[in-house]
Design an enzyme around this catalytic site. Sequence first.
Site, PDB file in Angstrom:
ATOM      1  N   ALA A  76      -0.335   7.365   2.389  1.00 19.98           N
ATOM      2  CA  ALA A  76       0.044   6.291   3.302  1.00 19.98           C
ATOM      3  C   ALA A  76      -0.560   4.989   2.789  1.00 19.98           C
ATOM      4  CB  ALA A  76      -0.458   6.593   4.715  1.00 19.98           C
ATOM      5  N   LYS A  77      -0.139   3.888   3.315  1.00 17.04           N
ATOM      6  CA  LYS A  77      -0.744   2.596   2.966  1.00 17.04           C
ATOM      7  C   LYS A  77      -0.360   1.589   4.029  1.00 17.04           C
ATOM      8  CE  LYS A  77      -3.224   0.918  -0.465  1.00 17.04           C
ATOM      9  NZ  LYS A  77      -4.183   1.650  -1.327  1.00 17.04           N
ATOM     10  N   GLY A  78      -1.174   0.553   4.194  1.00 13.59           N
ATOM     11  CA  GLY A  78      -0.860  -0.467   5.177  1.00 13.59           C
ATOM     12  C   GLY A  78      -1.294  -1.833   4.703  1.00 13.59           C
TER      13      GLY A  78
END
Length: 440
Positions: free
Chosen positions: A129-131
């Site tokens: 995931a990444k944000g």
Amino acid sequence: MSETTETEHAVRTAKDILGPDKDPHLDEDNPFEAMMARFDYAAELLELDPGIYQVLRQPEKQIIVSVPIQRDNGGLEVFTGYRVVHNTARGPGKGGIRFDLRVTLDEVKALAAWMTWKCAVVNIPFGGAKGGVVCDPTTLSISELERITRRYTAALFDLLGPESDIPAPDVNTNERVMAWIMDTYSMHKRHTVTAVVTGKPVELGGSRGRREATGRGCMIATKEALKHLGLPLRGTKVAVQGFGNVGATAALLLKQEGLTVVAVSDVSGAVYNPNGISVEGAVDWIREQRYLSGYPNAEAIPSDELFTLDVDVLVPAAVENAITRKNADDIRAKIICEGANGPTTAGADRILEDKGIFVIPDILANAGGVTVSYFEWVQDRMGYFWDENMVVDRLNGVTQQAFHDVLSVAKRHSVNMRIAAYMLAIERVAAVHRLRGLYA
Ligand code: NAD
């Protein structure tokens, strides 16, 4: 452990395998295209099932949130935040949050997929995931940053959690930001949930050794590569681009192992001393002066020149797209250890391969950070904390194992280390999809 050297097997190039009309090295700048180019190439070599191929090409979730905050001057400003969960087949999504003006959905998608492959390469039970939030932290006060962090966390409350999606620090976020995320999430949950983020202060359930973990992983992987190529530690010359968390730690630890760090750079410029730079001195200088420029006992050189110096090991540990078609041919290092995410464009891969440079790809080289994040999550869930020696020993074991797992795929399929790392990761994720089957 194999003593076979890289020269003992000829590395097949993309063109050899796919034919001249199907060159996977497509785009120089778009990180998602660059990641997909490598993914497609590795998937083709694996003869990946077309259904699983389609599943892995798409992120599971892409969320865009608006993040309104009150500025210190009383005005209201709305920022844009992203969180992408690429794949959770092997476990909860895992990946950092960056605060930067250059954040785009495409970049976050690429970084989320890289996290899936990275966690699979080091064989930890996480997905990717990444944000990010589009903002310029240099123009925000600490309390404005806190309000952005808390509002972004609240907007993502349903997604985040120790079993579902676990953020960590990335560009322009740090331990303090992780503490705010942990606190905001815990307030909504009505009880303290330390395992919802990693990279926290040790006092809040962070792991010993997390801060140095990525640079330490680079050092361990570089030592394995030197051993594999039959090169010594002592006297081996290193240049490091980027002197932040990853670059400075890697430089310090490589020096402690007997290598000679001859050049380092940061955003303000590069310095060079053929007899070796005092890395500790440079760290102290930056602590006082903020930037490297002006550092004494070394010659200031143009930043680009760092890549073409006569060194054995080059560690790009700053930004994406540092090594491109334009400068790849001038690189003289025998080993490139990719401390940064995506420092080499897909276009430069072929040139480095033709020159016989041994590249330790980002999804292997900088996986030390997420490995110790995994240790942190385990410790939080156990409520039992390890001493630093335990963390360092286990990180050594995981990184060495991953290096040799990738190397053996490279030898078996006669491909370079980057494609081998993708093949290993994709196969591990695909195997889980096959076992789980499709819920319909
Ligand atoms: P950081 O902010 O601590 O340091 C970045 C360094 O790069 C600074 O010294 C900065 O001055 C320098 N820099 C920026 N632009 C530059 C340029 N154009 N030329 C030369 N130097 C430049 O960041 P970090 O945590 O060390 O991360 C660096 C890279 O490593 C990023 O790509 C990040 O995604 C990746 N990474 C970090 C971790 C981690 O645990 N910190 C883990 C995996 C990957």
